[in-house]
Every structure is written in C-alpha cells, then in structure tokens.
Design a protein around this motif. Structure first.
Motif, PDB file in Angstrom:
ATOM      1  N   UNK A 138       0.772  -1.261   0.066  1.00 30.06           N
ATOM      2  CA  UNK A 138      -0.138   0.126  -0.040  1.00 30.06           C
ATOM      3  C   UNK A 138       0.828   1.125   0.067  1.00 30.06           C
ATOM      4  N   UNK A 139       0.784   2.095  -1.079  1.00 33.70           N
ATOM      5  CA  UNK A 139       1.662   3.165  -1.184  1.00 33.70           C
ATOM      6  C   UNK A 139       1.362   4.225   0.122  1.00 33.70           C
TER       7      UNK A 139
ATOM      8  N   UNK B  27       5.896   4.698   3.315  1.00 38.41           N
ATOM      9  CA  UNK B  27       6.182   5.081   4.760  1.00 38.41           C
ATOM     10  C   UNK B  27       6.131   4.305   5.880  1.00 38.41           C
ATOM     11  N   UNK B  28       7.476   4.378   6.505  1.00 38.22           N
ATOM     12  CA  UNK B  28       7.600   3.385   7.541  1.00 38.22           C
ATOM     13  C   UNK B  28       6.578   3.703   8.672  1.00 38.22           C
ATOM     14  N   UNK B  29       6.353   5.144   8.857  1.00 35.17           N
ATOM     15  CA  UNK B  29       5.270   5.458   9.996  1.00 35.17           C
ATOM     16  C   UNK B  29       3.873   5.288   9.886  1.00 35.17           C
ATOM     17  N   UNK B  30       3.397   4.517   8.584  1.00 32.79           N
ATOM     18  CA  UNK B  30       2.235   4.550   8.348  1.00 32.79           C
ATOM     19  C   UNK B  30       1.662   3.264   8.986  1.00 32.79           C
ATOM     20  N   UNK B  31       0.275   3.247   9.120  1.00 31.60           N
ATOM     21  CA  UNK B  31      -0.273   2.181   9.939  1.00 31.60           C
ATOM     22  C   UNK B  31       0.069   0.648   9.310  1.00 31.60           C
ATOM     23  N   UNK B  32       0.115   0.627   8.151  1.00 27.76           N
ATOM     24  CA  UNK B  32       0.922  -0.821   7.568  1.00 27.76           C
ATOM     25  C   UNK B  32       2.233  -0.814   8.018  1.00 27.76           C
ATOM     26  N   UNK B  33       3.090   0.221   7.925  1.00 29.08           N
ATOM     27  CA  UNK B  33       4.490   0.039   8.243  1.00 29.08           C
ATOM     28  C   UNK B  33       4.808  -0.235   9.880  1.00 29.08           C
ATOM     29  N   UNK B  34       3.760   0.057  10.580  1.00 26.62           N
ATOM     30  CA  UNK B  34       3.949  -0.004  11.934  1.00 26.62           C
ATOM     31  C   UNK B  34       3.453  -1.279  12.469  1.00 26.62           C
ATOM     32  N   UNK B  35       2.673  -1.800  11.902  1.00 25.93           N
ATOM     33  CA  UNK B  35       2.033  -3.208  12.079  1.00 25.93           C
ATOM     34  C   UNK B  35       3.097  -4.310  11.679  1.00 25.93           C
TER      35      UNK B  35
END
Lengths: 180, 180, 180, 180
Positions: C83-84, C111-119
């Motif tokens: 997801x972009x 983005x590492x700090x996105x919801x996907x990046x964080x989970x």
C-alpha cells in the motif's frame, strides 16, 4: 405465471437430461494426488472458477488457467475445460495442446459431438441452450441455461467428491478464505 | 436415488421461496442511464460477476468492484452487493460507505435482517443455505445452495430487464466478447 | 529534453533511497516451506500479483488474496501487503487480522510510520510519490512513481531469492504457464 | 556492489533504447472518442492492466480482454497488445483477428520483426530481455527486464496523454476507485 417458474422448468428439464454416470466418470478421474486445472471463457469461465474454488475447499490442488499463480500444466495433470458450444477457439486449442502433452481432459459442454467433446477423455454433457443455439431451447438469453445447469452439475460433482473423501462442512469452512 | 435429484429438490425449494416482487423492485432501480456496480467475495463474487457480464450484454454500463477499469462510485450510481450471510466484513463496509455517499444499494443475501439486508435500499432475499448456517438446510457444503439460487435469481432479473428493454438474443450476441 | 529521461530520473532517485538491507530482511522471512500470500489494491495490487507470479516461477507456494483458489491464511504463513500510503483501509484491516492470527507480515509502503509500516514485522520502504502525496515528488500522476519503484524493488527481492535457491532461468521457464 | 544498482543499470540501458517517437506515434492513435482494449498474458498482462487502469483515471473508455464486463471489439476501436517475444500464441491470434475486423493495433514487444510487431499498425519496441532470449541481456529471470521497461514506457505514454488532455492529479484522483 411467474418467470421464476418458467426458468426453473428449463433448469429442471436440462438437469433431468444430465447423465449422472458421466458425473461419476469425471469423479473417477479426479484424485487428491493430482493437480486439477480449470479452463473456460466468459460465463463458462466463471462456472469453472466456482468449481475450482470448491475443489480447493474440499482439499484439492487446483489452478485456474489465466490466474496469477498458475504454473505450467504437465503430463499427469487433469484439465477441466468448459465450453457451451464445445467450439470456443482458445478453449479447444489449449485443451488440444494439453491432451497432446499427456494431460487428462474432462470436457464440459452441451454437445458430445463438438471439438471439445470429441477430444476429451471424458465428457460431461449439459444440454442447456448455448449462444450457438445448441441444447434445450430457452427463453433466456445466450448461454444462460447452460451456465445455470453447469453450475449445478459441477456442484453435484463436488458433493460426490466431498462424500468420497469424507470432507465435512467444518473442514471445508476452515479452508475457506478468511480474508474477506 | 440420484444426487442430481436431491440437489434439484433443494434448488426448487429455495427458488419457491424467492419473492418475485423483490426481483421486480430491484428491476425498477436498474436504469440504462445509471452506472451499475457489483460487489461480492468468493463464490458470491463470481455470481455477481456473472450478473455484471449479462448486464453488459443487455446494454448496461456496469463495473465489478476490484477489477482493473472500475472507476470511483458516486451518488446516483447503483451498487448490487451479494453476501450469503449478509455479514461479510468487506462487503458490508463498502456497501455502507457507498450508501452514505448517495449510492442506491441493492442487497442480495439469505437474510433480510442481516447488516447488508438492513442497510440496502431494497433486498433480494435468497434463502439458500450459507456457510453461516442460514436459510434452507442443504446436503451441499458451505454456501453452495445460496450460490446456485442467487445465480438463477439474478438471471431472472436479467431476463426481466432484457424484456423490458426489448433486447433480443442477436443484440446480446453482438455485444458478447469476440476475443475468446 | 525527453519525458523518458525525466521519468527515469525519478525512478533512479527513488531506487537510490531504497535500503537494500530491508530487501535482505524481507528475503530472510521468505522460506520454501512456508506459504506466501500477497495483498494489494489497484495498481499496488498488480505489483503484488507480478511478485506472486515470479515467486511461483522460482518455486514458492504463493497465493493472491482475492483470487479463486486462495485458501485461508494461517499462523506460520507470510503475508506481503502493498500500500503506497500504508493507509488503504481494506489492506490495513486484513494485515492487522492476519498479524493477530500469527501470520508474519511484510509491509511494502512509502512510509515506515504508516499504519501498515507500523504493524508489519518488517517493512520495505519505497519512497516513491503516492496518491496521498507521500514520498519523492513526481511529475507523474497519482502513485505511478511508487508503483514503478515497487515493481523493481520486488523484482530485486525475487533475484535474491532465485540466487539463494539456485534457480536457473531454465528452471523458471519450465514452471511458467504453458497455456498462453 | 548492490543488486539494486545492477538492476537499475539494466533498466536505464533498455529505457535509453526506447525511441520516444514511437511513444508519440502510439499517443496519436489514442483518442477520447475511441474505445481502447488491452491484451496481454502473464506479467505482460499485468503491465497491460496497469496501463488500462491509468487510462481510466485519465478519462478514457478502456477494457481489459478477459475481464468480466469487456464487450466485443469492433472496427474503429484500438487494441494495445503486449508480448515480450511478440510470438505469444493467443495474443498474436487475437491481435490478427482484431486487425482483420478493422481494429487499430498498437503492439508492445521487444522485437519489431516479430509476428506482433509486423501485424501492428504501430509498434512500441521495448528491447528488454524476454523469456524467449530477445533484447538486452539481463541477470534477472525470464522477461523481468522487459516487464519493468514496459511498465515505465506505458507510464510515459500515460503522462503524455494526461498532459495533452490537461488532466490534473486531482482529476485523476476523483476517478480512482474509492472502494478499497
């Protein structure tokens, strides 16, 4: 009189003409240790996909020709090809190629004497009206009656397979996609 | 006794419970000048696609949520959402979002009192067994009986639309994909 | 000056920002004895499918969420979610659900700090412009630059996997679909 | 040295060999008032779908051969056919049939002198390595380099179309699927 009744009369007529021994012959060719590939175009293709999805739920290794992760088909595999007229160009060509490569072909078509019917190792004849004008006549457009009858016929095949393999509803449910 | 007969008894039972007036209510919401979107997961999704394909043959502008060329859905569009249980997470969420955006929602489900049934502008209740255990009981696995009955119900809707719009079999044939 | 040059400058910029150690970290999580599932919407989904197809050629057991024969995902499986923005609703929800079920999640996002990046258990950051406005700016529309860079990044991952597993071009060719 | 660098060298080499005038020639054949159909198999097919999706965002009427709602292709339509080798059986056959029916064919292939290249009205030559062994040599498997380069080439074509048609990012965003 209702159109539901009219359509159900057509479906009952076609299903009364499906020879259950042909379903049994197809069943005998589908084994857990083999890979099953399905092939179809248009609404026939959707029926082929519905069959493939249910085979997966029952525990088979199955692939849809044209989907992303479908590998090459090889000698020893089984191909289930669906075509109302039995003449759809791409379906017949690919089924011929598979057959020549040593693949077992199960044809699903309205006509045993069609190119697909003649090349297949075994044929499931579902004589519903097709867009080529074959089969039981219908008030519905194009191959609608064929699609409906193929849907039910392939589901009966799945029911037979699930019983033969002792697959319960709970077992099938646990295999069903949980990402919906 | 044959399994074909057993299965046809189930299909006839469910189709006898489908209220044709609900099909007529759905028909009234589907108009040539609107865009129709269809939505479904798993085998319900395949039934939705079969419906979309036939709508295209009849002359409608129709899109399948999740396919490549499907644009954003907007106020004034129609969404046909299919879910056996009426509770499939992604289906209900997207239908809710569409409804909030001013889209007319037609629900196709086994239960009028499901989340999908309750949010829809009109609901087609098809009470075939689903994998959630709703509807007419079935010897078939998971939502097979629901799928079969939805297939026929949506085809009856197409038949009604084609008659209303005076679409002949030849007209539908000329729109049918010629790249197969 | 040519638009090809302009676009290639953008792609080179983004690829220069991809951290190859993140690709190595993803590689370490992808093993022959595990099942790999891929997930993505829109053009990100197409990139996920291209990755899945190549994994199949290399010899992995891989499934695309949403395709016909995809079974339930289980603890011990691996999910690659693309997801972009890292915020696409359905992608984040399904990745969260999978994670909670014991699935290893590899996130691919700008983005590492996105919801996907964080989970995600590990994240591949591909900082190309997305339609949410993240990442390296671009003259191209929407998430085009993200898609192009994800395509190449996932192909580099495939190249690493094929070398690790000693898969030759001929071996990959023999697995490639022969029904085209 | 990093594999990212190695792969980017290959992509830059191929993109340096793409003739931007061929992209302009393709652009001239794509008009708002025409219907555009795309065709491709395997990973080439995914690139064709990515192109179709972007054309939709820009405002074109576009269809993917093989998807649910794709109508018959007719004289006056445009077909964009993608095949690395230019020899994929089904692609060449369908392109030939379309051409004979009065459809304008844009070929996208690694070889101008392939069957697809020779029958097309205009050809976009993208000389990345293919699984048939054509084009710039690559350390990557099969047609990976072709796929990557086609992706970027078709995106450059989209960029040119969006500029010609004065389509802003916001306009494209409003057409982008909102059901994800």
């Amino acid at each position: 009189m209702s159109l539901i009744d009219d359509v159900m009369k057509e479906v009952n007529t076609v299903m009364g003409l499906v020879d259950e021994r042909q379903i049994d012959a197809a069943e005998a060719l589908i084994k857990k240790e083999q890979r099953i590939f399905v092939l179809g175009a248009g609404r026939s293709g959707l029926m082929a996909k519905g069959f493939a999805m249910r085979l997966m739920h029952i525990g088979y290794t199955v692939f849809v020709i044209g989907e992303t992760i479908t590998p090459s088909i090889q000698a020893g595999d089984v191909l289930v090809a669906v075509s109302g007229s039995g003449k759809t160009g791409s379906i017949v060509e690919l089924a011929q190629k598979a057959k020549a490569d040593g693949v077992t072909v199960i044809g699903v078509t309205s006509r045993a004497d069609s190119p697909l019917g003649e090349l297949a190792d075994t044929t499931l004849v579902v004589p519903g009206a097709t867009k080529a004008g074959d089969g039981v006549q219908s008030i519905q457009l194009l191959s609608t009656l064929f699609d409906q009858s193929v849907h039910i016929t392939l589901d009966v095949l799945c029911l037979k397979l699930s019983r033969r393999d002792h697959i319960s509803n709970d077992s099938a449910k646990s295999t069903h996609s949980n990402m919906e």
